[in-house]
Design a protein around this motif. Structure first.
Motif, PDB file in Angstrom:
ATOM      1  N   LEU A  34       0.825  -1.205   0.000  1.00  0.00           N
ATOM      2  CA  LEU A  34       0.000   0.000   0.000  1.00  0.00           C
ATOM      3  C   LEU A  34       0.861   1.257   0.000  1.00  0.00           C
ATOM      4  O   LEU A  34       0.523   2.256  -0.647  1.00  0.00           O
ATOM      5  CB  LEU A  34      -0.926  -0.003   1.218  1.00  0.00           C
ATOM      6  N   LEU A  35       1.988   1.198   0.697  1.00  0.00           N
ATOM      7  CA  LEU A  35       2.877   2.356   0.747  1.00  0.00           C
ATOM      8  C   LEU A  35       3.732   2.501  -0.513  1.00  0.00           C
ATOM      9  O   LEU A  35       4.321   3.552  -0.738  1.00  0.00           O
ATOM     10  CB  LEU A  35       3.794   2.256   1.972  1.00  0.00           C
ATOM     11  N   ALA A  70      -3.368   7.272  -4.137  1.00  0.00           N
ATOM     12  CA  ALA A  70      -4.779   7.383  -4.521  1.00  0.00           C
ATOM     13  C   ALA A  70      -5.699   7.500  -3.313  1.00  0.00           C
ATOM     14  O   ALA A  70      -6.919   7.613  -3.465  1.00  0.00           O
ATOM     15  CB  ALA A  70      -5.184   6.167  -5.352  1.00  0.00           C
ATOM     16  N   VAL A  71      -5.129   7.465  -2.109  1.00  0.00           N
ATOM     17  CA  VAL A  71      -5.926   7.555  -0.886  1.00  0.00           C
ATOM     18  C   VAL A  71      -6.193   9.016  -0.546  1.00  0.00           C
ATOM     19  O   VAL A  71      -5.283   9.848  -0.547  1.00  0.00           O
ATOM     20  CB  VAL A  71      -5.186   6.864   0.279  1.00  0.00           C
ATOM     21  N   ASP A  72      -7.458   9.339  -0.259  1.00  0.00           N
ATOM     22  CA  ASP A  72      -7.809  10.702   0.148  1.00  0.00           C
ATOM     23  C   ASP A  72      -8.980  10.634   1.118  1.00  0.00           C
ATOM     24  O   ASP A  72      -9.339   9.549   1.611  1.00  0.00           O
ATOM     25  CB  ASP A  72      -8.125  11.576  -1.060  1.00  0.00           C
ATOM     26  N   GLU A  73      -9.597  11.776   1.377  1.00  0.00           N
ATOM     27  CA  GLU A  73     -10.678  11.823   2.364  1.00  0.00           C
ATOM     28  C   GLU A  73     -11.942  11.098   1.908  1.00  0.00           C
ATOM     29  O   GLU A  73     -12.855  10.863   2.713  1.00  0.00           O
ATOM     30  CB  GLU A  73     -11.028  13.283   2.694  1.00  0.00           C
ATOM     31  N   ALA A 130       0.150   6.818   7.748  1.00  0.00           N
ATOM     32  CA  ALA A 130       0.249   7.453   6.432  1.00  0.00           C
ATOM     33  C   ALA A 130      -1.123   7.675   5.807  1.00  0.00           C
ATOM     34  O   ALA A 130      -1.403   8.749   5.259  1.00  0.00           O
ATOM     35  CB  ALA A 130       1.117   6.605   5.509  1.00  0.00           C
ATOM     36  N   VAL A 131      -2.010   6.686   5.876  1.00  0.00           N
ATOM     37  CA  VAL A 131      -3.323   6.855   5.250  1.00  0.00           C
ATOM     38  C   VAL A 131      -4.189   7.817   6.065  1.00  0.00           C
ATOM     39  O   VAL A 131      -5.008   8.562   5.496  1.00  0.00           O
ATOM     40  CB  VAL A 131      -4.047   5.502   5.043  1.00  0.00           C
ATOM     41  N   PRO A 177      -4.199   4.569  14.704  1.00  0.00           N
ATOM     42  CA  PRO A 177      -5.095   5.686  14.360  1.00  0.00           C
ATOM     43  C   PRO A 177      -6.250   5.206  13.493  1.00  0.00           C
ATOM     44  O   PRO A 177      -6.046   4.578  12.461  1.00  0.00           O
ATOM     45  CB  PRO A 177      -4.167   6.641  13.594  1.00  0.00           C
ATOM     46  N   ALA A 178      -7.482   5.471  13.927  1.00  0.00           N
ATOM     47  CA  ALA A 178      -8.657   5.003  13.194  1.00  0.00           C
ATOM     48  C   ALA A 178      -9.869   5.816  13.601  1.00  0.00           C
ATOM     49  O   ALA A 178      -9.955   6.326  14.720  1.00  0.00           O
ATOM     50  CB  ALA A 178      -8.898   3.520  13.466  1.00  0.00           C
TER      51      ALA A 178
END
Length: 367
Positions: free
Chosen positions: A264-265, A271-274, A297-298, A316-317
């Motif tokens: 993923l990194l 391509a990851v955003d809000e 990171a995400v 973090p979640a």
């Protein structure tokens, strides 16, 4: 006629089945089969003598390499077994590409190789052909499936019935966890283990379902309108991430994509955003610890993270579903339980029927 060791569990009189004259409503089969898993897993763990017999036959003629052949959910179980074999047995292991045998007619030298073919139905022609060809080329072949009289069991030298009982929903739930547990018991027995880490797996599965109920409902409410989702995990839990992606895609028709945390990194994180939902599998152990930086990171990119696992509280979640802590190598058996319930709930919330996904059948025949 089947030769070699064979193990089949009886049909238990306590088996939960749906008997009704009315047509079952959407998701009723899947819901019942999810709920059935604690009892099933407990019985599988208790009745390990047949697995031990097959394991002894393998240990008496140790392989130099292991290969695993599977499709669909069983392929995710096979990946889990790959980790078990490499970490717990210290053997190199790989996943077979069936088409090299079925389409390209490759016939490699497989002497001193262990081939484990994993299939819920045992009826996929490509896996049957791969297993038969491997045996002809010198491999020790083991069939792991839920169908004792299947063609796959017939062509393999050794066979193990996972004992999940009939599964009526198209989406695999209890057959998947039963396969994971059976593969763990097999690998553990090959190394001389006693299955101590899964002695109470039924009770732990029951706790996982009961304690996650409220958080699962919150996850369904939060993600019912999401269009795309990334699932991720590392180590043993990568198999859970793959299975989560498949379950969400086939039941809720979500655009779901699975990545190992490391992969993923290496690009996809761009391509990851809000607008991205990330389902992260993180349990106590080395794989879970390796997910910390990934989720940092995400999260920094604004993604909405749902963390599932015994280490969910430490990452973090936006939403967390905690699970009972186990030995890392058996955590995937529990991790997938809330995932199955989320897939069921999202499918129903989006107007679908997860028991009858469009375009899918229970047994998929490929070559």
């Amino acid at each position: 006629m089947h030769r070699g060791y064979y193990w089949s569990r009886p049909q238990w009189v306590t088996e939960r089945t749906i008997v009704s004259e009315r047509k079952p409503g959407p998701g009723e089969y899947m819901a019942a089969e999810i709920a059935e898993q604690p009892g099933r897993l407990a019985r599988i763990a208790e009745a390990r003598d047949g697995v031990v017999e097959v394991a002894r036959a393998i240990a008496d003629r140790p392989p130099r390499f292991a290969l695993l052949a599977a499709r669909g959910s069983s392929d995710h179980a096979a990946l889990y077994a790959k980790y078990l074999i490499e970490v717990l047995l210290g053997l190199p292991a790989g996943l077979v590409s069936p088409s090299t045998t079925t389409l390209y007619e490759a016939r490699p030298d497989l002497r001193e190789v262990l081939l484990v073919s994993v299939s819920q139905s045992g009826g996929s022609p490509d896996l049957v052909e791969v297993t038969a060809a491997a045996r002809e080329r010198g491999a020790r072949t083991v069939a792991v499936s839920n169908t004792a009289d299947s063609p796959l069991h017939g062509v393999a030298e050794l066979a193990v019935d996972i004992g999940a009982g009939p599964e009526q929903a198209v989406a695999a739930t209890k057959t998947y966890t039963a396969t994971l547990l059976t593969l763990y018991l097999l690998v553990d027995a090959i190394r001389g283990g006693t299955g101590e880490h899964v002695h109470d797996i039924g009770k732990l599965a029951e706790q996982a379902l009961e304690r996650s109920d409220g958080d699962v409902s919150r996850a369904i409410d939060r993600y019912r309108f999401v269009d795309r989702i990334i699932t991720s995990g590392r180590g043993y839990s990568y198999a859970t991430a793959l299975e989560a992606s498949l379950k969400l895609a086939e039941t809720s028709y979500l655009a779901a994509r699975a990545y190992s945390g490391a992969d993923l990194l290496h690009g996809p994180v761009a391509a990851v955003d809000e607008d991205t939902a990330v389902l992260a599998v993180t349990s106590a152990g080395k794989g879970g610890r390796a997910m910390h930086d990934v989720l940092g990171a995400v999260a920094d990119r604004g993604a909405d993270v749902l963390a599932i696992g015994s280490a969910a509280e430490s990452v973090p979640a936006a939403l967390r579903i905690g699970l009972p802590e186990t030995a890392e190598e058996v955590a995937p058996i529990l991790e997938v339980l809330p995932v199955q319930r989320i897939a069921l709930g999202l499918a129903l919330a989006r107007g679908g029927d997860p028991d009858r996904p469009r375009g899918l059948r229970k047994v998929t025949r490929t070559r």
